[in-house]
Design an enzyme around this catalytic site. Sequence first.
Site, mmCIF file in Angstrom:
data_model
loop_
_atom_site.group_PDB
_atom_site.id
_atom_site.type_symbol
_atom_site.label_atom_id
_atom_site.label_comp_id
_atom_site.label_asym_id
_atom_site.label_seq_id
_atom_site.Cartn_x
_atom_site.Cartn_y
_atom_site.Cartn_z
ATOM 1 C CB SER A 670 87.742 -19.965 0.585
ATOM 2 O OG SER A 670 86.338 -20.435 1.150
ATOM 3 C CG ASP A 743 88.148 -27.696 2.129
ATOM 4 O OD1 ASP A 743 87.447 -27.469 3.169
ATOM 5 O OD2 ASP A 743 88.649 -26.989 1.594
ATOM 6 C CG HIS A 777 88.585 -24.065 4.159
ATOM 7 N ND1 HIS A 777 88.344 -24.402 2.538
ATOM 8 C CD2 HIS A 777 88.135 -22.817 4.200
ATOM 9 C CE1 HIS A 777 87.863 -23.193 2.163
ATOM 10 N NE2 HIS A 777 87.896 -22.284 2.939
#
Length: 805
Positions: A670, A743, A777
């Site tokens: 991330s 995601d 994610h």
Amino acid sequence: MKKVIFTGIVLSGLLGCCLTTAQDVAYKLPPREIQDIALAKLPPSVMISNDNKWLLMLDRVPFLSVEELAQPEYKLAGTRVTGLFGPSRREGYSGVHLLDIKTKEKSAITGLPANLHILEAEWSPASSHLALVLRGNDGYYLWLVSIADRQARQASNRRLNLTSGRVRISWLGETEVVVPTVPSSTGTFPEPPRVPGGPLVQTSDGKATPARTYQDLLKNPYDETLFDYLFTAQLMKISPEGETAIGNPAIYSQVSLSPDRQYLLTTTVDRPYSYIVPMQSFPQTVSVITADGRRVKELLKHPMIPDGMGYDTSSPYPRNYSWRADKPASLYWTEALDEGNPRKNPVPFMDAVYQLAAPFDGEKQLLVKTEFRSMGIQWCDDTFALIRESSRRTRRIKTYSFAPSKPEQAREPVFDISTDDGYANPGIPVTVRNAFDRSILYTDKHHGELLMTAQGASPEGDMPYLSRYNLKTKKNTILWRCTAPYYENIVDIIDPAGLKFITARQSIEEPINYFVHDAKKKTAYALTSFLNPYPQLKGMKVEKMQYKRADGVDLTATLYTPPGYDKAKDGRLPVLMWAYPREYRSADDASQVRGSKYLFTTVSYRSPVFWVTRGYAVMDNVEMPIVGSNGAEPNDNFIEQMTMNAEAATKLIYDTGVGDTSRMAVGGHSYGGFMTANLLTHTHLYKAGIARSGAYNRSLTPFGFQAETRTYWEAPEVYYDMSPFNYANQLSGALLLVHGEHDNNTGTFPIQSERLFAAIKGHGGISRLVILPYESHAYSAKENILHLLYEVDTWLDKYVKNYTK
């Protein structure tokens, strides 16, 4: 099942910005030593009963499968749900046991179905029963376990509706509950239209309505129909005596039972729905109804709430309705005195908290005003409560005491700390359950002292403690503290007066186990004896390293070296660094030591520790502080500070004699992936990078990201400079990009990785893009995770470990 395709990109050829070549790659497995760690059986999760007599042990389901991820999933109003009227991508639990805290006797629960899949567990108020939410073939069902005979029984044949996520079990008694269910009137699943009925049109009416780059929003009228179908729930009262519907079906975002169990506080979602914000910002109605469904009072009806831009913004409408824990049925809530925008409407007090008691037909009463945004109240009684307020702009949290029955009386300051100052953080007050089975503050009879539990941040690392805090003298007296070589944090207070509590204890060599302490007698005994799930890592050396960057900011990192490694005999090792940048307002706060040097290493797919088994020196949690000073925002010189951090870590690993700085890699997930791409485009320190699920073009997140509250149009140079996409032509080293196909995180659309890869490829850089099928994610499918580990290992082996000049 959808065909599984990994887009392993051939490093040549480009047409526009699209991927021109993709490889049909079968799932691969990493080396055996990595597999063994990834697939290790972990100890169970635990839940302590409300009466502190039982430890519930839940066997974790470590992974989902790609086939499970491939089942239909509906992305609606910022959420993801399934046709089973429940959340998607939840691993849950596969087994359950009870442990008697006093005798340490372990008991099985009988009566549960085969192929058990537990989504959630919750204790009844007096802990005579345990509620389990089980997944069946066509939905989720409520089961109740009698602790007396350890027998589980299905409470109802009605399917639960768990789509809103925040509507929980409301206990009217030990065996009587209120739960959201699928309405009996629910028909067949809506079919999508064969052809569109017309174009999709959105209009801006001249009012500023900024919004962050949310994912999974409603997109068309069919999505609205699906939202209605999947999220509409019927509240049901379920008991051994029968079932009763409460009110009418609605989309509930909150259901909360009053302490006296006579009323329900409900928040329902209204039309018109929005295509630019998620469900929590939709129009909503807040009401009080009786436990049998009769409407008592409508408290609030508000339209869509746009995103607030800038520090300390909030909803302009009343918010955070809740019940006072110390009263039978008294509501309290917060109202913004600056219309939710402190920059536009500066006022001495941002918020005011009001209350209204049953039967809710009087005028609201002011309880207290706050200088910053109200964060909530911890109740004790009419003469004592604590309110917390915070400011993102100043990064401060203040706590005050006040007398709820005397709103005219001045608040008394209790704590005033920086959100980044762990050393000064006194912890959180201990609470006890009152006659209403609600948590209230535990104090002496004069409300002069609080019992506190704290992480105990210090220059030696975190050393949790239990203390007594004097509200008058502000003196904090430590009553118990964990001692080396253990990290031990308090998870439950059994007897606050007798100073008896349960801790989770771990060390570098020992996994988490639970202990019962008597601080007065200075005794402790073990409740559990979970074994080390990673015997192959026994002997791995773990060190908490402290060092400085060029401008004097103190930094830390955790260094792992292989079992049996001897730098004098074995020489320098290839290095893998793993990091995640964080913003601070002062160098002093950024310099604090975080974490503990006595933690047991738990290895998930996110961890870089796998590569210790492959002969690497691994530096995890490498500090990457980005500090704002002299009126500047932290991101005003992000690249310079990130580079200083990386150079300092490089110097450290070289000076120890452990690391070969000509063979280094860096990685992160991330914002850590974003950092990785920036390091490879702005420095020449690393031979390779592992960037997972990041955002690399900040113009695609124009209304802010992370702690950055300025918009793209307010600080275009910051957005440009922080975007590695703009510097793809400068890539130094080989960059492995990994992204989940679906995601769901704000800003990290898969296109971020796709466009960066295309830019690198167009300039002849070395990169590989791996799209993990169906992943979000966070990754959850076993096949995808093992393949991810294979990709990373292969990349490191080629471009770092076996690198030759």
